[in-house]
Design a protein around this motif. Structure first.
Motif, short mmCIF file in Angstrom:
data_model
loop_
_atom_site.label_atom_id
_atom_site.label_comp_id
_atom_site.label_asym_id
_atom_site.label_seq_id
_atom_site.Cartn_x
_atom_site.Cartn_y
_atom_site.Cartn_z
N LEU A 78 -1.33 -12.90 10.55
CA LEU A 78 -1.89 -11.72 9.88
C LEU A 78 -0.80 -10.77 9.43
CD1 LEU A 78 -5.02 -11.05 12.09
CD2 LEU A 78 -4.99 -11.58 9.64
N SER A 79 0.23 -10.62 10.24
CA SER A 79 1.34 -9.75 9.87
C SER A 79 2.06 -10.29 8.63
CB SER A 79 2.32 -9.64 11.05
OG SER A 79 3.41 -8.83 10.71
N ILE A 80 2.26 -11.59 8.55
CA ILE A 80 2.91 -12.19 7.39
C ILE A 80 2.03 -12.03 6.15
CG2 ILE A 80 3.66 -14.37 6.35
CD1 ILE A 80 4.72 -15.14 9.16
N PHE A 81 0.73 -12.29 6.28
CA PHE A 81 -0.17 -12.10 5.14
C PHE A 81 -0.10 -10.66 4.64
CE2 PHE A 81 -2.83 -15.71 6.94
CZ PHE A 81 -2.59 -16.59 5.89
N ASP A 82 -0.21 -9.70 5.55
CA ASP A 82 -0.20 -8.28 5.18
C ASP A 82 1.12 -7.87 4.53
OD1 ASP A 82 -1.48 -5.69 5.16
OD2 ASP A 82 -0.13 -5.13 6.79
N THR A 83 2.23 -8.35 5.10
CA THR A 83 3.55 -8.03 4.55
C THR A 83 3.72 -8.63 3.16
OG1 THR A 83 4.53 -7.85 6.75
CG2 THR A 83 6.04 -8.25 4.92
N ALA A 84 3.33 -9.89 2.98
CA ALA A 84 3.47 -10.54 1.67
C ALA A 84 2.65 -9.81 0.61
CB ALA A 84 3.04 -12.00 1.76
N LEU A 85 1.41 -9.42 0.94
CA LEU A 85 0.58 -8.70 -0.01
C LEU A 85 1.20 -7.34 -0.35
CD1 LEU A 85 -1.91 -8.19 -1.72
CD2 LEU A 85 -3.13 -7.56 0.39
N SER A 86 1.66 -6.62 0.66
CA SER A 86 2.27 -5.31 0.42
C SER A 86 3.53 -5.43 -0.43
CB SER A 86 2.61 -4.64 1.76
OG SER A 86 1.42 -4.36 2.48
N LEU A 87 4.37 -6.42 -0.17
CA LEU A 87 5.58 -6.61 -0.97
C LEU A 87 5.23 -6.99 -2.41
CD1 LEU A 87 7.86 -8.42 1.63
CD2 LEU A 87 8.14 -6.09 0.73
N TRP A 88 4.21 -7.83 -2.59
CA TRP A 88 3.79 -8.18 -3.95
C TRP A 88 3.33 -6.92 -4.69
CZ3 TRP A 88 -0.72 -7.64 -6.68
CH2 TRP A 88 -0.75 -8.26 -7.94
N GLN A 89 2.55 -6.09 -4.01
CA GLN A 89 2.07 -4.85 -4.63
C GLN A 89 3.25 -3.96 -5.01
OE1 GLN A 89 -0.68 -3.78 -1.47
NE2 GLN A 89 -2.43 -4.23 -2.79
N LEU A 90 4.21 -3.79 -4.11
CA LEU A 90 5.38 -2.97 -4.42
C LEU A 90 6.19 -3.56 -5.57
CD1 LEU A 90 6.53 -2.10 -0.79
CD2 LEU A 90 5.60 -0.50 -2.48
N ASP A 91 6.37 -4.89 -5.57
CA ASP A 91 7.09 -5.55 -6.66
C ASP A 91 6.43 -5.32 -8.01
OD1 ASP A 91 8.92 -6.60 -4.87
OD2 ASP A 91 8.07 -8.63 -4.87
N ASN A 92 5.13 -5.07 -8.01
CA ASN A 92 4.38 -4.88 -9.24
C ASN A 92 4.10 -3.41 -9.55
OD1 ASN A 92 3.49 -7.58 -10.60
ND2 ASN A 92 3.54 -7.93 -8.39
N GLY A 93 4.85 -2.52 -8.89
CA GLY A 93 4.77 -1.10 -9.19
C GLY A 93 3.58 -0.38 -8.59
N ILE A 94 2.94 -0.97 -7.61
CA ILE A 94 1.81 -0.32 -6.95
C ILE A 94 2.36 0.49 -5.77
CG2 ILE A 94 -0.37 -0.66 -5.71
CD1 ILE A 94 -0.67 -3.30 -7.32
N ALA A 95 2.29 1.80 -5.87
CA ALA A 95 2.85 2.67 -4.83
C ALA A 95 1.99 2.61 -3.57
CB ALA A 95 2.94 4.10 -5.33
N LEU A 96 2.63 2.35 -2.44
CA LEU A 96 1.94 2.30 -1.15
C LEU A 96 2.34 3.46 -0.24
CD1 LEU A 96 2.26 -1.53 -0.41
CD2 LEU A 96 0.38 -0.32 -1.53
N LEU A 97 3.43 4.12 -0.59
CA LEU A 97 3.93 5.24 0.21
C LEU A 97 4.24 6.41 -0.72
CD1 LEU A 97 6.49 3.21 2.34
CD2 LEU A 97 4.28 4.06 3.11
N GLY A 98 4.23 7.61 -0.17
CA GLY A 98 4.61 8.79 -0.94
C GLY A 98 3.45 9.41 -1.69
N PRO A 99 3.77 10.42 -2.52
CA PRO A 99 2.72 11.19 -3.19
C PRO A 99 1.92 10.39 -4.23
CG PRO A 99 4.90 11.90 -3.92
CD PRO A 99 5.11 10.94 -2.79
N GLN A 100 2.49 9.33 -4.78
CA GLN A 100 1.78 8.52 -5.78
C GLN A 100 1.04 7.34 -5.15
OE1 GLN A 100 1.55 9.60 -8.76
NE2 GLN A 100 3.03 11.23 -8.50
N ALA A 101 1.05 7.24 -3.83
CA ALA A 101 0.47 6.09 -3.14
C ALA A 101 -1.02 5.96 -3.40
CB ALA A 101 0.72 6.20 -1.64
N LEU A 102 -1.42 4.73 -3.59
CA LEU A 102 -2.85 4.42 -3.69
C LEU A 102 -3.36 4.14 -2.28
CD1 LEU A 102 -2.80 2.13 -6.82
CD2 LEU A 102 -3.49 4.51 -6.68
N ARG A 103 -4.60 4.51 -2.03
CA ARG A 103 -5.16 4.38 -0.69
C ARG A 103 -6.18 3.24 -0.68
NH1 ARG A 103 -8.86 7.18 3.05
NH2 ARG A 103 -7.66 7.39 4.97
#
Length: 143
Positions: free
Chosen positions: A37-62
């Motif tokens: 589960l940790s690997i799945f979650d990390t891979a998805l989060s990294l893919w999102q970041l690689d594609n410009g989807i903000a996960l942290l900070g003021p522009q982060a999507l929830r």
């Protein structure tokens, strides 16, 4: 009860490689279920970041995960390199169903497959529509 056959690499649209770690193995000598589960979650989060989807900070999507599941097909463990495939079979007004497959090293069949249903929400945890630029990004892995 019959089980679905493991997915193949060609069934996934994007990939992210992640190494396993010594600590990922359990007393049985293979990767602990929680580590998948940790690997799945990390891979998805990294893919999102690689594609410009903000996960942290003021522009982060929830995004909130409202449902998830994993099907295990075969064992994996350190020192395997896991290649996590991603695909999107469903995109709704405010939700996404993302499916992921883990492939050990160079194997063509998944050792585990998972899904996450995520809902985009505002700061009050209320669903909000997926904006068009986000839809365009996720469409790239649509099946």
């Amino acid at each position: 009860m019959s089980r679905a056959a493991p997915g193949r690499r060609a069934e996934y649209r994007a990939f992210r490689a992640l190494p396993t770690r010594w600590k990922d193995n359990d007393a049985y000598g293979h990767m602990n279920n929680a580590e998948y589960l940790s690997i799945f979650d990390t891979a998805l989060s990294l893919w999102q970041l690689d594609n410009g989807i903000a996960l942290l900070g003021p522009q982060a999507l929830r995004f909130l995960v409202v449902e998830s599941g994993v099907r295990y097909h075969s064992e994996a463990g350190f020192p395997d390199v896991m290649h996590c495939g991603l695909r999107l079979p469903h995109m709704g007004r405010s939700s996404l169903r993302i499916e992921l497959g883990l492939f050990r090293n160079d194997l063509d069949t998944a050792c585990a497959e998972a899904f996450f249903v995520q809902v985009l929400t505002d700061e009050h945890s209320q669903p909000i529509p997926l904006p068009d630029p986000l839809r365009t990004i996720f469409a790239e892995i649509s099946t």
